[in-house]
Design a protein around this motif. Sequence first.
Motif, PDB file in Angstrom:
ATOM      1  N   ILE A  26      47.215  58.901 116.215  1.00 61.92           N
ATOM      2  CA  ILE A  26      47.139  60.122 115.419  1.00 61.92           C
ATOM      3  C   ILE A  26      47.628  61.307 116.244  1.00 61.92           C
ATOM      4  CG2 ILE A  26      45.579  61.749 114.282  1.00 61.92           C
ATOM      5  CD1 ILE A  26      43.861  59.337 113.511  1.00 61.92           C
ATOM      6  N   VAL A  27      48.578  62.060 115.703  1.00 63.31           N
ATOM      7  CA  VAL A  27      49.152  63.229 116.366  1.00 63.31           C
ATOM      8  C   VAL A  27      48.442  64.506 115.933  1.00 63.31           C
ATOM      9  CG1 VAL A  27      51.272  64.577 116.696  1.00 63.31           C
ATOM     10  CG2 VAL A  27      51.388  62.082 116.564  1.00 63.31           C
ATOM     11  N   GLY A  28      48.069  64.587 114.668  1.00 64.71           N
ATOM     12  CA  GLY A  28      47.425  65.788 114.150  1.00 64.71           C
ATOM     13  C   GLY A  28      46.492  65.471 113.005  1.00 64.71           C
ATOM     14  N   LEU A  29      45.473  66.306 112.834  1.00 63.26           N
ATOM     15  CA  LEU A  29      44.471  66.128 111.793  1.00 63.26           C
ATOM     16  C   LEU A  29      44.160  67.503 111.208  1.00 63.26           C
ATOM     17  CD1 LEU A  29      42.580  63.893 110.593  1.00 63.26           C
ATOM     18  CD2 LEU A  29      40.905  64.589 112.314  1.00 63.26           C
ATOM     19  N   TYR A  30      44.343  67.680 109.885  1.00 61.95           N
ATOM     20  CA  TYR A  30      44.222  69.006 109.277  1.00 61.95           C
ATOM     21  C   TYR A  30      43.418  68.939 107.984  1.00 61.95           C
ATOM     22  CZ  TYR A  30      48.225  69.637 112.364  1.00 61.95           C
ATOM     23  OH  TYR A  30      49.057  69.649 113.453  1.00 61.95           O
ATOM     24  N   LEU A  31      42.500  69.869 107.813  1.00 61.10           N
ATOM     25  CA  LEU A  31      41.766  70.011 106.573  1.00 61.10           C
ATOM     26  C   LEU A  31      42.574  70.921 105.655  1.00 61.10           C
ATOM     27  CD1 LEU A  31      39.102  69.291 105.127  1.00 61.10           C
ATOM     28  CD2 LEU A  31      38.169  71.446 106.019  1.00 61.10           C
ATOM     29  N   LEU A  32      42.961  70.405 104.494  1.00 60.44           N
ATOM     30  CA  LEU A  32      43.846  71.141 103.599  1.00 60.44           C
ATOM     31  C   LEU A  32      43.101  71.952 102.541  1.00 60.44           C
ATOM     32  CD1 LEU A  32      46.613  68.434 102.965  1.00 60.44           C
ATOM     33  CD2 LEU A  32      46.610  70.280 104.656  1.00 60.44           C
ATOM     34  N   SER A  33      41.870  71.568 102.235  1.00 62.49           N
ATOM     35  CA  SER A  33      41.133  72.275 101.186  1.00 62.49           C
ATOM     36  C   SER A  33      39.637  72.124 101.389  1.00 62.49           C
ATOM     37  CB  SER A  33      41.522  71.723  99.803  1.00 62.49           C
ATOM     38  OG  SER A  33      41.006  70.414  99.637  1.00 62.49           O
ATOM     39  N   ASP A  34      38.878  72.980 100.705  1.00 61.58           N
ATOM     40  CA  ASP A  34      37.426  72.921 100.777  1.00 61.58           C
ATOM     41  C   ASP A  34      36.870  71.666 100.120  1.00 61.58           C
ATOM     42  OD1 ASP A  34      37.412  75.333 102.089  1.00 61.58           O
ATOM     43  OD2 ASP A  34      37.082  76.520 100.275  1.00 61.58           O
ATOM     44  N   SER A  35      37.675  71.020  99.293  1.00 64.51           N
ATOM     45  CA  SER A  35      37.221  69.815  98.604  1.00 64.51           C
ATOM     46  C   SER A  35      37.262  68.578  99.495  1.00 64.51           C
ATOM     47  CB  SER A  35      38.074  69.570  97.351  1.00 64.51           C
ATOM     48  OG  SER A  35      39.422  69.286  97.718  1.00 64.51           O
ATOM     49  N   GLY A  36      37.745  68.752 100.742  1.00 70.02           N
ATOM     50  CA  GLY A  36      37.791  67.624 101.666  1.00 70.02           C
ATOM     51  C   GLY A  36      39.131  66.942 101.752  1.00 70.02           C
ATOM     52  N   ARG A  37      40.155  67.510 101.121  1.00 68.33           N
ATOM     53  CA  ARG A  37      41.497  66.917 101.247  1.00 68.33           C
ATOM     54  C   ARG A  37      41.981  67.095 102.679  1.00 68.33           C
ATOM     55  NH1 ARG A  37      46.206  67.636  96.803  1.00 68.33           N
ATOM     56  NH2 ARG A  37      44.561  66.502  95.674  1.00 68.33           N
ATOM     57  N   MET A  38      42.480  66.032 103.269  1.00 71.60           N
ATOM     58  CA  MET A  38      42.827  66.027 104.685  1.00 71.60           C
ATOM     59  C   MET A  38      44.208  65.426 104.893  1.00 71.60           C
ATOM     60  SD  MET A  38      40.607  64.332 107.781  1.00 71.60           S
ATOM     61  CE  MET A  38      39.250  65.448 107.429  1.00 71.60           C
ATOM     62  N   LEU A  39      44.944  65.986 105.856  1.00 71.20           N
ATOM     63  CA  LEU A  39      46.241  65.446 106.265  1.00 71.20           C
ATOM     64  C   LEU A  39      46.101  64.806 107.636  1.00 71.20           C
ATOM     65  CD1 LEU A  39      49.376  65.155 106.064  1.00 71.20           C
ATOM     66  CD2 LEU A  39      49.511  67.412 107.155  1.00 71.20           C
ATOM     67  N   ILE A  40      46.521  63.534 107.742  1.00 72.02           N
ATOM     68  CA  ILE A  40      46.530  62.833 109.018  1.00 72.02           C
ATOM     69  C   ILE A  40      47.986  62.562 109.375  1.00 72.02           C
ATOM     70  CG2 ILE A  40      45.823  60.780 110.299  1.00 72.02           C
ATOM     71  CD1 ILE A  40      43.965  61.477 107.157  1.00 72.02           C
ATOM     72  N   VAL A  41      48.398  63.063 110.552  1.00 73.04           N
ATOM     73  CA  VAL A  41      49.769  62.892 111.008  1.00 73.04           C
ATOM     74  C   VAL A  41      49.796  61.805 112.076  1.00 73.04           C
ATOM     75  CG1 VAL A  41      51.781  63.992 112.064  1.00 73.04           C
ATOM     76  CG2 VAL A  41      50.280  65.312 110.543  1.00 73.04           C
ATOM     77  N   GLY A  42      50.530  60.729 111.819  1.00 75.85           N
ATOM     78  CA  GLY A  42      50.719  59.676 112.796  1.00 75.85           C
ATOM     79  C   GLY A  42      52.063  59.825 113.489  1.00 75.85           C
ATOM     80  N   GLU A  43      52.443  58.846 114.296  1.00 77.33           N
ATOM     81  CA  GLU A  43      53.702  58.939 115.038  1.00 77.33           C
ATOM     82  C   GLU A  43      54.923  58.787 114.150  1.00 77.33           C
ATOM     83  OE1 GLU A  43      53.459  56.129 118.261  1.00 77.33           O
ATOM     84  OE2 GLU A  43      52.614  57.649 119.604  1.00 77.33           O
ATOM     85  N   THR A  44      54.795  58.111 113.008  1.00 74.98           N
ATOM     86  CA  THR A  44      55.945  57.933 112.107  1.00 74.98           C
ATOM     87  C   THR A  44      55.577  58.138 110.645  1.00 74.98           C
ATOM     88  OG1 THR A  44      55.586  55.537 111.871  1.00 74.98           O
ATOM     89  CG2 THR A  44      56.999  56.261 113.689  1.00 74.98           C
ATOM     90  N   SER A  45      54.346  58.497 110.350  1.00 72.88           N
ATOM     91  CA  SER A  45      53.935  58.613 108.949  1.00 72.88           C
ATOM     92  C   SER A  45      52.858  59.670 108.776  1.00 72.88           C
ATOM     93  CB  SER A  45      53.429  57.265 108.428  1.00 72.88           C
ATOM     94  OG  SER A  45      52.281  56.863 109.149  1.00 72.88           O
ATOM     95  N   LEU A  46      52.661  60.074 107.527  1.00 69.12           N
ATOM     96  CA  LEU A  46      51.633  61.033 107.164  1.00 69.12           C
ATOM     97  C   LEU A  46      50.757  60.422 106.075  1.00 69.12           C
ATOM     98  CD1 LEU A  46      54.223  62.759 108.167  1.00 69.12           C
ATOM     99  CD2 LEU A  46      53.097  64.669 107.050  1.00 69.12           C
ATOM    100  N   ARG A  47      49.456  60.691 106.139  1.00 61.87           N
ATOM    101  CA  ARG A  47      48.537  60.240 105.103  1.00 61.87           C
ATOM    102  C   ARG A  47      47.719  61.430 104.620  1.00 61.87           C
ATOM    103  NH1 ARG A  47      51.394  56.636 105.221  1.00 61.87           N
ATOM    104  NH2 ARG A  47      51.009  54.408 105.566  1.00 61.87           N
ATOM    105  N   ILE A  48      47.540  61.521 103.320  1.00 65.48           N
ATOM    106  CA  ILE A  48      46.701  62.557 102.728  1.00 65.48           C
ATOM    107  C   ILE A  48      45.530  61.856 102.079  1.00 65.48           C
ATOM    108  CG2 ILE A  48      46.584  64.449 101.073  1.00 65.48           C
ATOM    109  CD1 ILE A  48      49.662  64.686 101.400  1.00 65.48           C
ATOM    110  N   THR A  49      44.320  62.240 102.474  1.00 67.24           N
ATOM    111  CA  THR A  49      43.105  61.625 101.942  1.00 67.24           C
ATOM    112  C   THR A  49      42.248  62.685 101.272  1.00 67.24           C
ATOM    113  OG1 THR A  49      41.772  61.950 103.943  1.00 67.24           O
ATOM    114  CG2 THR A  49      43.153  59.981 103.852  1.00 67.24           C
ATOM    115  N   GLU A  50      41.303  62.199 100.469  1.00 61.70           N
ATOM    116  CA  GLU A  50      40.395  63.124  99.801  1.00 61.70           C
ATOM    117  C   GLU A  50      39.036  62.461  99.659  1.00 61.70           C
ATOM    118  OE1 GLU A  50      41.032  66.609  96.654  1.00 61.70           O
ATOM    119  OE2 GLU A  50      41.645  64.636  95.935  1.00 61.70           O
ATOM    120  N   GLY A  51      37.969  63.216  99.888  1.00 60.47           N
ATOM    121  CA  GLY A  51      36.628  62.672  99.784  1.00 60.47           C
ATOM    122  C   GLY A  51      36.193  62.011 101.066  1.00 60.47           C
ATOM    123  N   GLY A  52      34.960  61.553 101.080  1.00 62.72           N
ATOM    124  CA  GLY A  52      34.370  61.018 102.297  1.00 62.72           C
ATOM    125  C   GLY A  52      34.740  59.586 102.616  1.00 62.72           C
TER     126      GLY A  52
END
Length: 256
Positions: A26-52
Amino acid sequence: MRVIFKAGLNKGGESINKIQVIKEPIVGLYLLSDSGRMLIVGETSLRITEGGNGESIGGGSVKSRLQGGIIISSGVSLPSIVCLGDSSNQVHLFKIDSSAQLSHLHTISNLSTIISVAIDGKSLSVLTPDSLLLYGISFYSDTIQLISCGTISTEAHGMTGKLTCALIDRLNAFIYLGDSWGKIFTIDAKSGQLLSAIHGHSDGIVSMGFMDGLNALITHTGEEMRMWRIGPMSEELRKEIQLLHMSQMEEAKIPV
């Protein structure tokens, strides 16, 4: 597979559970919204998650744009713009839409070795060992235009070390640079003038950050951390930076 630990703790102080999200460092980890939406940056890909539960709702691979390299630095300008710096010396800008899908906006190529990238509002900064590149960003629907706003170079200011980190204080229009020799430089962001140069550490600086409550700049070498009073930036404080000793919090004036 890399694992992200939830913040919740049980009575024993241990993490309640862990979420397996991405199969690379994991290169970076960012909270995108108060609802818990999160961006996870890997070495070659990005994942957007929501909720616990860490369920992926968007993102994907950006490997085809990296020219065989990997992502080494990232930044986010909320709510929707992501910048990525890669080991092939490119900077990529993406937009996250309301359905959590990624769209490519722009790529800057043929740069010097990238150390880090940062994006804030309508500006982008790219740090290399010998310069800090500054860009203005104009948004037009689903496209953007980048305008070069100047370069802070080690050669122009007589800096002999390699730049390792940078911070931009947009409120007071100052740029702070750290180098491989432990020096801290203060630059006037409007004029590009060097305001101060202090040998703050005996080892190279690896990271910098702000502590707003104390109006302080934090510099870290991996072995040592110091706090420097930087504001409010009156004319008097432009001429001197006060060191806050971590042990006793006593102020010592350092001439520049």
